[in-house]
Design a protein around this motif. Structure first.
Motif, PDB file in Angstrom:
ATOM      1  N   LEU A  54      19.459   2.121  -0.576  1.00 21.46           N
ATOM      2  CA  LEU A  54      19.784   3.148  -1.574  1.00 21.46           C
ATOM      3  C   LEU A  54      20.801   4.148  -1.020  1.00 21.46           C
ATOM      4  O   LEU A  54      21.744   4.533  -1.725  1.00 21.46           O
ATOM      5  CB  LEU A  54      18.510   3.870  -2.004  1.00 21.46           C
ATOM      6  N   ARG A  55      20.614   4.563   0.222  1.00 22.95           N
ATOM      7  CA  ARG A  55      21.585   5.490   0.816  1.00 22.95           C
ATOM      8  C   ARG A  55      22.952   4.836   0.970  1.00 22.95           C
ATOM      9  O   ARG A  55      23.990   5.459   0.727  1.00 22.95           O
ATOM     10  CB  ARG A  55      21.075   5.986   2.171  1.00 22.95           C
ATOM     11  N   ASP A  56      22.948   3.555   1.363  1.00 20.74           N
ATOM     12  CA  ASP A  56      24.223   2.839   1.509  1.00 20.74           C
ATOM     13  C   ASP A  56      24.907   2.691   0.155  1.00 20.74           C
ATOM     14  O   ASP A  56      26.125   2.857   0.041  1.00 20.74           O
ATOM     15  CB  ASP A  56      23.964   1.462   2.122  1.00 20.74           C
ATOM     16  N   ARG A  57      24.134   2.398  -0.884  1.00 24.25           N
ATOM     17  CA  ARG A  57      24.722   2.270  -2.224  1.00 24.25           C
ATOM     18  C   ARG A  57      25.274   3.610  -2.703  1.00 24.25           C
ATOM     19  O   ARG A  57      26.337   3.663  -3.328  1.00 24.25           O
ATOM     20  CB  ARG A  57      23.679   1.755  -3.211  1.00 24.25           C
ATOM     21  N   ALA A  58      24.559   4.687  -2.393  1.00 22.11           N
ATOM     22  CA  ALA A  58      25.053   6.019  -2.763  1.00 22.11           C
ATOM     23  C   ALA A  58      26.381   6.296  -2.074  1.00 22.11           C
ATOM     24  O   ALA A  58      27.310   6.834  -2.680  1.00 22.11           O
ATOM     25  CB  ALA A  58      24.029   7.078  -2.389  1.00 22.11           C
TER      26      ALA A  58
END
Length: 289
Positions: A193-197
């Motif tokens: 999720l952090r990488d996608r953000a």
């Protein structure tokens, strides 16, 4: 010749292929007008046609190069479209929630590990007591002093405690493995999720930064496509007329070219000087289309 693009961004921000495309557009417009005007004097058409064919090849090459550059330039916008209209902050919040859940599961795993240590210690203590009691109760004097028989229930009770500790330890081991797996899944989800953000933020920033450049390139590309198509249309029409009535034939006419000029004048609306001269050339061919 014709209407030039008014850059909406600094020329230094545009790739060199844009300048090449603008120059190719100007040459194509000049060749288009020259070929149209040559139709009024058939003897000059072969030279004008050869020049138009050469310029057409150059324009098509410039068009392909600019299309390649534009495809690379719009990649950030394509990436943003692929990612969708996702909210970067929402993705980060979900990542934080997953991280909190992982931490809670990790604490549960730690408690299970602590209980396992206690159970292992209890199991070891019970086994030690069983050995000790078995040795003591094997002595007649010790049994007499304690008032128990050799087949007393003490050893059975200790054995039951040892078995209970072992069963509980194994159950906690299974639970701990499941908790460790869940922790890994939550941590992986938080990371994704952090990488996608980050990718959403990067794609949006890149798309916004290149928006003006992409718009300028698209405008140049559109104009060059239109002019290249117009020149190709006239070259094809003149070539077709030549096949019907070869050069030098008495009463040489250009009916296909006359019809093509009518369409080209409409297509090149906005290139005022060019369309004016094309209309004059078309008028000179009146009756042939």
């Amino acid at each position: 010749m014709g209407t030039r693009m008014e850059p909406k961004v600094s020329p230094s921000a545009l790739p060199p292929e844009v300048a090449t495309a603008v120059a190719a557009q100007d040459r194509a417009l000049a060749a288009l007008v020259a070929l149209a005007e040559a139709l009024g004097t058939p003897d000059t058409v072969p030279t004008a046609l050869a020049e138009a064919e050469a310029v057409l090849g150059q324009a098509q090459a410039a068009l392909r190069r600019l299309e390649g550059v534009q495809e690379a330039a719009v990649a950030p916008a394509v990436a943003l479209g692929t990612l969708g209209d996702e909210d970067e902050q929402r993705l980060r919040r979900l990542g934080a929630v997953a991280e909190v859940a992982a931490a809670a599961l990790e604490r549960e795993e730690g408690r299970a590990r602590q209980w396992q240590r206690w159970l292992r210690a209890g199991h070891g203590l019970t086994m030690g007591l069983m050995v000790l009691c078995g040795t003591v109760l094997s002595l007649d004097s010790a049994r007499a002093a304690l008032g128990v028989t050799e087949d007393g229930h003490l050893l059975l009770a200790l054995a039951a405690v040892a078995v209970s500790c072992e069963v509980a330890w194994r159950g906690l081991e299974t639970s701990r493995r499941h908790l460790a797996t869940a922790v890994g899944h939550q941590r992986d989800m938080a990371l994704r999720l952090r990488d996608r953000a980050r990718r959403v933020a990067a794609a949006r920033a890149s798309a916004e930064a290149t928006a003006a450049t992409n718009e300028a390139m698209a405008e140049v590309l559109g104009r060059l496509e239109k002019v290249t198509l117009a020149l190709g249309t006239l070259v094809t029409a003149v070539t077709r007329d030549r096949e019907v009535t070869p050069w030098g034939t008495r009463g040489q006419g250009f009916p296909s070219a006359a019809r093509a000029l009518g369409d080209i004048v409409v297509a090149l609306e906005g290139h005022e000087e060019v369309t004016r001269r094309l209309e004059v050339a078309q008028g000179a061919l009146a009756g042939q289309g």
